[in-house]
Design a protein around this motif. Structure first.
Motif, PDB file in Angstrom:
ATOM      1  N   MET A 236       1.141 -58.201  40.277  1.00 61.13           N
ATOM      2  CA  MET A 236       1.646 -56.828  40.308  1.00 61.13           C
ATOM      3  C   MET A 236       0.716 -55.918  41.098  1.00 61.13           C
ATOM      4  N   LYS A 237      -0.546 -56.268  41.141  1.00 53.44           N
ATOM      5  CA  LYS A 237      -1.464 -55.545  42.027  1.00 53.44           C
ATOM      6  C   LYS A 237      -1.097 -55.827  43.482  1.00 53.44           C
ATOM      7  N   TYR A 238      -0.758 -57.064  43.769  1.00 50.79           N
ATOM      8  CA  TYR A 238      -0.321 -57.447  45.113  1.00 50.79           C
ATOM      9  C   TYR A 238       0.960 -56.700  45.483  1.00 50.79           C
ATOM     10  N   LEU A 239       1.892 -56.564  44.519  1.00 51.07           N
ATOM     11  CA  LEU A 239       3.129 -55.829  44.784  1.00 51.07           C
ATOM     12  C   LEU A 239       2.825 -54.376  45.149  1.00 51.07           C
ATOM     13  N   ALA A 240       1.825 -53.785  44.503  1.00 52.24           N
ATOM     14  CA  ALA A 240       1.446 -52.407  44.846  1.00 52.24           C
ATOM     15  C   ALA A 240       1.010 -52.313  46.305  1.00 52.24           C
ATOM     16  N   GLU A 241       0.284 -53.325  46.784  1.00 46.46           N
ATOM     17  CA  GLU A 241      -0.125 -53.340  48.191  1.00 46.46           C
ATOM     18  C   GLU A 241       1.094 -53.442  49.108  1.00 46.46           C
ATOM     19  N   VAL A 242       2.045 -54.287  48.734  1.00 49.31           N
ATOM     20  CA  VAL A 242       3.264 -54.459  49.527  1.00 49.31           C
ATOM     21  C   VAL A 242       4.046 -53.152  49.600  1.00 49.31           C
ATOM     22  N   LEU A 243       4.212 -52.485  48.465  1.00 58.60           N
ATOM     23  CA  LEU A 243       4.956 -51.228  48.442  1.00 58.60           C
ATOM     24  C   LEU A 243       4.206 -50.121  49.171  1.00 58.60           C
ATOM     25  N   GLY A 244       2.882 -50.153  49.097  1.00 57.87           N
ATOM     26  CA  GLY A 244       2.092 -49.166  49.815  1.00 57.87           C
ATOM     27  C   GLY A 244       2.305 -49.246  51.320  1.00 57.87           C
ATOM     28  N   ARG A 245       2.451 -50.483  51.823  1.00 57.54           N
ATOM     29  CA  ARG A 245       2.726 -50.650  53.259  1.00 57.54           C
ATOM     30  C   ARG A 245       4.152 -50.228  53.606  1.00 57.54           C
ATOM     31  N   SER A 246       5.086 -50.419  52.686  1.00 58.23           N
ATOM     32  CA  SER A 246       6.486 -50.059  52.929  1.00 58.23           C
ATOM     33  C   SER A 246       6.711 -48.557  52.848  1.00 58.23           C
ATOM     34  N   PHE A 247       5.935 -47.882  51.988  1.00 65.38           N
ATOM     35  CA  PHE A 247       6.101 -46.441  51.794  1.00 65.38           C
ATOM     36  C   PHE A 247       4.749 -45.751  51.943  1.00 65.38           C
ATOM     37  N   PRO A 248       4.236 -45.675  53.169  1.00 59.81           N
ATOM     38  CA  PRO A 248       2.900 -45.092  53.387  1.00 59.81           C
ATOM     39  C   PRO A 248       2.817 -43.619  53.013  1.00 59.81           C
ATOM     40  N   CYS A 249       3.969 -42.964  52.862  1.00 60.90           N
ATOM     41  CA  CYS A 249       3.964 -41.547  52.492  1.00 60.90           C
ATOM     42  C   CYS A 249       3.777 -41.341  50.994  1.00 60.90           C
ATOM     43  N   LEU A 250       3.827 -42.431  50.209  1.00 55.26           N
ATOM     44  CA  LEU A 250       3.724 -42.327  48.764  1.00 55.26           C
ATOM     45  C   LEU A 250       2.389 -42.888  48.262  1.00 55.26           C
ATOM     46  N   ALA A 251       1.909 -42.318  47.176  1.00 55.30           N
ATOM     47  CA  ALA A 251       0.745 -42.878  46.489  1.00 55.30           C
ATOM     48  C   ALA A 251       1.236 -43.996  45.580  1.00 55.30           C
ATOM     49  N   VAL A 252       0.735 -45.207  45.814  1.00 51.60           N
ATOM     50  CA  VAL A 252       1.130 -46.366  45.009  1.00 51.60           C
ATOM     51  C   VAL A 252      -0.115 -46.882  44.293  1.00 51.60           C
ATOM     52  N   HIS A 253      -0.047 -46.961  42.975  1.00 49.67           N
ATOM     53  CA  HIS A 253      -1.189 -47.364  42.165  1.00 49.67           C
ATOM     54  C   HIS A 253      -0.843 -48.612  41.350  1.00 49.67           C
ATOM     55  N   PHE A 254      -1.813 -49.486  41.188  1.00 49.98           N
ATOM     56  CA  PHE A 254      -1.709 -50.556  40.209  1.00 49.98           C
ATOM     57  C   PHE A 254      -2.541 -50.154  38.998  1.00 49.98           C
ATOM     58  N   VAL A 255      -1.954 -50.224  37.818  1.00 49.08           N
ATOM     59  CA  VAL A 255      -2.681 -49.862  36.600  1.00 49.08           C
ATOM     60  C   VAL A 255      -2.843 -51.111  35.740  1.00 49.08           C
ATOM     61  N   PRO A 256      -4.066 -51.597  35.577  1.00 46.40           N
ATOM     62  CA  PRO A 256      -4.311 -52.770  34.737  1.00 46.40           C
ATOM     63  C   PRO A 256      -4.340 -52.390  33.270  1.00 46.40           C
ATOM     64  N   GLU A 257      -4.270 -53.390  32.420  1.00 47.99           N
ATOM     65  CA  GLU A 257      -4.419 -53.197  30.980  1.00 47.99           C
ATOM     66  C   GLU A 257      -5.598 -54.020  30.481  1.00 47.99           C
ATOM     67  N   THR A 258      -6.064 -53.672  29.298  1.00 46.09           N
ATOM     68  CA  THR A 258      -7.093 -54.480  28.653  1.00 46.09           C
ATOM     69  C   THR A 258      -6.418 -55.706  28.039  1.00 46.09           C
ATOM     70  N   PRO A 259      -7.164 -56.807  27.807  1.00 46.64           N
ATOM     71  CA  PRO A 259      -6.549 -57.995  27.198  1.00 46.64           C
ATOM     72  C   PRO A 259      -5.906 -57.682  25.855  1.00 46.64           C
ATOM     73  N   VAL A 260      -4.817 -58.368  25.566  1.00 48.20           N
ATOM     74  CA  VAL A 260      -4.119 -58.151  24.296  1.00 48.20           C
ATOM     75  C   VAL A 260      -4.986 -58.588  23.120  1.00 48.20           C
ATOM     76  N   PHE A 261      -5.656 -59.743  23.272  1.00 47.78           N
ATOM     77  CA  PHE A 261      -6.443 -60.298  22.181  1.00 47.78           C
ATOM     78  C   PHE A 261      -7.937 -60.107  22.408  1.00 47.78           C
ATOM     79  N   ARG A 262      -8.674 -60.058  21.308  1.00 50.39           N
ATOM     80  CA  ARG A 262     -10.133 -60.050  21.327  1.00 50.39           C
ATOM     81  C   ARG A 262     -10.634 -61.252  20.533  1.00 50.39           C
ATOM     82  N   VAL A 263     -11.791 -61.743  20.912  1.00 50.56           N
ATOM     83  CA  VAL A 263     -12.428 -62.812  20.146  1.00 50.56           C
ATOM     84  C   VAL A 263     -13.357 -62.164  19.136  1.00 50.56           C
ATOM     85  N   VAL A 264     -13.140 -62.430  17.866  1.00 49.30           N
ATOM     86  CA  VAL A 264     -13.944 -61.796  16.808  1.00 49.30           C
ATOM     87  C   VAL A 264     -14.561 -62.871  15.917  1.00 49.30           C
TER      88      VAL A 264
END
Length: 264
Positions: A236-264
């Motif tokens: 999905m980060k790669y898709l943001a790069e693809v869309l950024g090239r297709s729509f250079p007039c727009l700000a395109v961001h990839f937003v990551p998340e933290t892992p769902v699980f933690r080791v405790v």
């Protein structure tokens, strides 16, 4: 007039295979509204939605379903309060949410698989691509060093591994998302001659158990479970790069998340 939400959707549809009968589609929002910015994410979590608002991005492109199921149900009787709060945020902020799952997987090459390979820095080692898997021929290493490389490149706090950490690895199969089950993973060991499979997730009693038996038999095979999100976020980060090239007039961001699980 600026770029509309429908124009972004059309770009995704027009440049790839037919996704009729799939799960892709506009879940919220007006397709004729202008786009102020785009966010791509593995999943439009509540945190991702808040971040999109802060970035002034009114189009959120989510790979996975946003209400904890593969298929989106528009109306749910007596919906859970977590879902209701999330819906309220989307509607009050005027966000458009587009599900983009089938398109990226049906592209050739699969954009999610290619995104993971790019994130690992292994594009030059790619020797074969099928609709479900990427096959890499890496410089010879041990499973332990391979695991450390993957953790470092993807910035992951932990990985789950089946196999002998001292075993040599060279030929590696890549399976993103929920492709890590026995049907897709096991044939790669003998059919493609891989030493290790790096997968998102799959039933634990299938490919990991196969590798456990293989190790007991003295066969140097390994299975590395990244986690579903961890294997698909780079795409999905790669898709943001693809869309950024297709729509250079727009700000395109990839937003990551933290892992769902933690080791405790």
């Amino acid at each position: 007039m600026g770029v509309t939400i429908q124009e972004v959707i059309d770009r995704l549809k027009d440049s790839g295979p037919d996704t009729v009968d799939g799960v892709d589609g506009l879940l919220f929002g007006d397709p004729d509204a202008p786009v102020s910015g785009i966010v791509t994410a593995f999943s439009a979590t509540h945190r991702v939605l808040r971040r999109s608002i802060a970035l002034n991005a009114n189009l959120v492109i989510s790979h996975e379903g946003i209400f904890y199921s593969h298929r989106h149900e528009q109306t749910v009787p007596e919906a859970d309060s977590v879902r209701r709060d999330k819906e309220r945020l989307i509607e009050e902020a005027g966000l458009a949410v587009y599900r983009c799952h089938d398109f990226v997987h049906r592209c050739r090459p699969d954009l999610i698989t290619r995104g993971l390979i790019r994130a690992l820095g292994w594009e030059s080692y790619l020797v074969k691509e099928s609709p479900e898997a990427g096959i890499l021929h890496l410089p010879k290493t041990t499973l332990n060093r391979l695991v450390q490389r993957v953790k470092e490149r993807l910035d992951l706090p932990y990985l789950r591994v089946a196999g002998d950490l001292s075993a040599e690895c060279s030929r590696v199969g890549i399976l993103v998302g929920y492709r890590g089950g026995g049907r897709t993973a096991i044939p790669l060991y003998e059919g493609e001659g891989v030493d290790a499979v790096i997968a998102g997730e799959g039933p634990e009693w299938e490919a990991p158990q196969y590798v456990k038996d293989a190790a007991f038999q003295g066969k140097g095979r390994a299975y590395i479970a990244l986690g579903h999100a961890e294997s698909e976020e780079p795409g999905m980060k790669y898709l943001a790069e693809v869309l950024g090239r297709s729509f250079p007039c727009l700000a395109v961001h990839f937003v990551p998340e933290t892992p769902v699980f933690r080791v405790v």
